[in-house]
Design a protein around this motif. Structure first.
Motif, short mmCIF file in Angstrom:
data_model
loop_
_atom_site.label_atom_id
_atom_site.label_comp_id
_atom_site.label_asym_id
_atom_site.label_seq_id
_atom_site.Cartn_x
_atom_site.Cartn_y
_atom_site.Cartn_z
N LEU A 121 5.08 5.36 2.79
CA LEU A 121 4.61 6.74 2.89
C LEU A 121 5.53 7.66 2.09
CD1 LEU A 121 3.83 6.96 6.71
CD2 LEU A 121 2.14 7.11 4.88
N ILE A 122 4.92 8.53 1.29
CA ILE A 122 5.64 9.63 0.66
C ILE A 122 5.03 10.90 1.22
CG2 ILE A 122 6.15 10.85 -1.48
CD1 ILE A 122 6.00 8.21 -2.96
N VAL B 102 5.55 -0.23 8.24
CA VAL B 102 5.49 1.10 7.63
C VAL B 102 6.90 1.60 7.34
CG1 VAL B 102 4.78 3.50 7.94
CG2 VAL B 102 3.33 1.64 8.81
N ARG B 103 7.09 2.10 6.12
CA ARG B 103 8.37 2.70 5.72
C ARG B 103 8.11 4.04 5.04
NH1 ARG B 103 8.71 -2.59 3.98
NH2 ARG B 103 7.97 -1.87 1.96
N LEU C 202 0.83 -1.20 0.00
CA LEU C 202 0.00 0.00 0.00
C LEU C 202 0.87 1.25 0.00
CD1 LEU C 202 -1.45 -2.24 2.19
CD2 LEU C 202 -3.31 -0.62 1.77
N ILE C 203 0.31 2.34 -0.52
CA ILE C 203 1.01 3.61 -0.55
C ILE C 203 0.06 4.73 -0.13
CG2 ILE C 203 0.50 4.00 -3.01
CD1 ILE C 203 3.27 5.45 -3.15
N HIS C 204 0.62 5.68 0.59
CA HIS C 204 -0.10 6.92 0.90
C HIS C 204 0.85 8.07 0.65
CE1 HIS C 204 -2.85 9.74 2.72
NE2 HIS C 204 -1.90 10.16 3.55
N SER C 205 0.49 8.98 -0.24
CA SER C 205 1.31 10.18 -0.50
C SER C 205 0.50 11.39 -0.07
CB SER C 205 1.68 10.28 -1.99
OG SER C 205 0.53 10.43 -2.79
N ALA C 206 1.18 12.33 0.58
CA ALA C 206 0.45 13.47 1.13
C ALA C 206 1.41 14.60 1.45
CB ALA C 206 -0.29 13.06 2.41
N ALA C 207 0.85 15.79 1.55
CA ALA C 207 1.59 16.91 2.12
C ALA C 207 1.76 16.66 3.61
CB ALA C 207 0.83 18.21 1.88
#
Length: 381
Positions: free
Chosen positions: A229-230, A252-253, A199-204
Motif C-alpha cells: 500500500l502507498i 499486507v505492507r 499487488l499494489i494499491h496507491s491512494a489518498a
C-alpha cells in the motif's frame, strides 16, 4: 519561445507541479503556444511565464453567512485565491484561457480573452462533496449557480468521464467532450509474473475510500499473494488506523509515498494494481482515475470494482478482473482466482492497449478545443 505565437493562459487553483491533469495540458501546449500558467507553487517546466499565487490564499469559499443568504457573486469574488489571481491577471490579456475546474471559470471569463475560454472540469462540481450535510445545504446550491451562470459562456468544455459529461448535459445543457486522466505513453515491456503475485494499491489517505476493506480481503490469504500500500497522509489519524490494521495481516505492507514522476516505475514493479473507488459520492461512482491509466502504462494487470467507466475499458481491452461489488468478500473472490498465467495475459493486453489509452491519444479533445479557439490568432500571424 516565439513571441508571435498565440498566448494561452492555463489557470488552476491547485499546486501545478503536483497536479497531473494540469501538467498534461502544459506539456501538450507549451511548445505550440506561448503558455502562461497561474496557480500555486513554483513554475512548471517549459512555460513562458508563471504567475504564482500565495499559498495562504485558499481557492474555495469560507463564507457561510453569505452562502446561506445566497449572495453567490459576493461569495465567489471574496474567495482569497480568486481575488489574488484577479489582482495579478486583471490587466493582462491572452488569446485564450484554459480554465481548470469550476472555481476558475468566472475568473477566466472576466479576463476578456481575445478568443474565449475553454473549461476543463475535473469533477461534477455540484455533487463533489454531496455526502457531507453542511456542504450539501450551503455549497451545492452555490456550485449549481456557478454552473448555470457561467458554463454556458465557455466556448467549449471537457471533463474526465462519459458519466460526468452526460450529467453536465442533463443538468445544464452543456455539451462536454471527454478527456480522460490518461498517463503519458511509456515504452515498456510486460514483466513476467513470478510464483508470488505482487499487488499494489496507491491512494489518498481519506476515510471515504474505505482502504480498510482492501486490507481485510488479504486477511488469511493463501501463500504467494502479497499487497503493498502507498497511502498519502491526507487524514493522518485514518492512515495510522490502516497501518495498525495491516499489522494483523502478514500479506499486507505499507511503503512510503514516492514523487509523482516516480510513481509509474514504482507500479511497474508489481503484477497487479487494485483500482478500487467505492461509490461514496457521484464523482467517485463515475470516476476514471489516474491510477487506472498508470497501471496500463506500467503494464500491470488491474482489479477494479464495478465502476462503469473503468468496467467498460477493462472488458473491452481484457486488462484485468471486475469484482462483483466493493466488499472485501468480492475482492477476496478475485484474489483467490489469481494465477501467474492469468496475470501475464492481463499484462500482455495492457501492452497492446497502452498506446490507445495514453495521454497523447486521449488528449486530442484538448487539442481540438484549444485549436478551435486559437485558429483566428494563428491566422493573424
Amino acid at each position: 519561445m516565439n513571441d508571435a505565437q498565440p498566448s494561452l493562459l492555463i489557470l488552476s487553483l491547485s499546486p501545478l507541479r503536483r497536479d497531473p491533469r494540469v501538467l498534461k495540458q502544459i506539456n501538450l501546449f507549451r511548445d505550440k503556444y506561448r503558455v502562461t500558467t497561474c496557480g500555486y507553487g513554483p513554475a512548471p517546466d517549459g512555460v513562458a511565464e508563471h504567475i504564482e499565487l500565495d499559498a495562504a490564499c485558499i481557492g474555495w469559499p469560507r463564507d457561510p453567512k453569505r452562502l446561506a443568504l445566497r449572495r453567490y457573486r459576493d461569495v465567489y469574488w471574496s474567495v482569497a485565491g480568486v481575488a489574488e489571481a484577479y489582482r495579478l491577471l486583471r490587466w493582462r490579456q491572452f488569446d485564450a484561457v484554459l480554465a481548470n475546474d469550476l472555481n476558475t471559470v468566472p475568473l477566466a471569463l472576466s479576463l476578456d480573452s481575445r478568443c474565449g475560454v475553454h473549461a476543463d472540469l475535473h469533477e461534477f462540481g455540484p455533487k463533489e462533496h454531496f455526502d457531507k450535510p453542511a456542504w450539501r445545504v450551503l455549497v451545492a446550491p452555490y456550485m449549481r449557480w456557478l454552473c448555470r451562470t457561467y458554463l454556458p459562456r465557455a466556448a467549449s468544455v471537457t471533463t474526465v468521464s462519459d458519466g460526468i459529461a452526460r450529467q453536465y448535459g442533463l443538468d445544464y445543457g452543456v455539451r462536454a467532450a471527454v478527456v480522460t486522466n490518461a498517463a503519458p505513453y511509456v515504452e515498456k515491456s510486460p514483466r513476467p509474473t513470478g510464483s508470488t503475485i505482487r499487488l499494489i494499491h496507491s491512494a489518498a489517505g481519506q476515510r471515504y475510500r474505505k482502504i480498510e476493506d482492501i486490507i481485510e480481503a488479504f486477511r488469511g490469504i493463501r501463500a504467494g499473494i502479497e499487497l503493498d500500500l502507498i497511502v498519502m497522509p491526507n487524514e493522518p489519524g485514518y492512515v495510522a488506523e490502516l497501518r495498525q490494521l495491516a499489522e494483523e495481516v502478514p500479506a499486507v505492507r505499507f511503503r512510503d509515498p514516492v514523487p509523482y514522476e516516480q510513481l509509474l516505475d514504482t507500479v511497474a514493479e508489481y503484477d497487479v494494481a487494485i483500482a478500487y473507488l467505492p461509490p461514496t459520492n457521484f464523482n467517485l461512482a463515475q470516476a476514471l482515475p489516474n491510477k487506472f491509466f498508470e497501471a496500463v502504462q506500467a503494464r500491470t494487470g488491474l482489479i477494479i470494482g464495478p465502476s462503469p467507466a473503468m468496467v467498460e475499458l477493462v472488458e473491452r481491452h481484457g486488462l484485468g478482473a471486475v469484482a462483483g461489488d466493493f466488499s472485501s468478500a468480492s475482492l477476496r473472490e478475485v484474489l483467490d482466482s489469481l494465477t501467474p498465467e492469468l496475470v501475464d495475459g492481463w499484462k500482455q493486453h495492457a501492452d497492446q492497449a497502452a498506446e490507445e489509452l495514453s495521454a497523447e491519444h486521449q488528449s486530442r479533445g484538448w487539442e481540438t478545443a484549444i485549436g478551435a479557439l486559437l485558429g483566428p490568432a494563428l491566422d493573424r500571424q
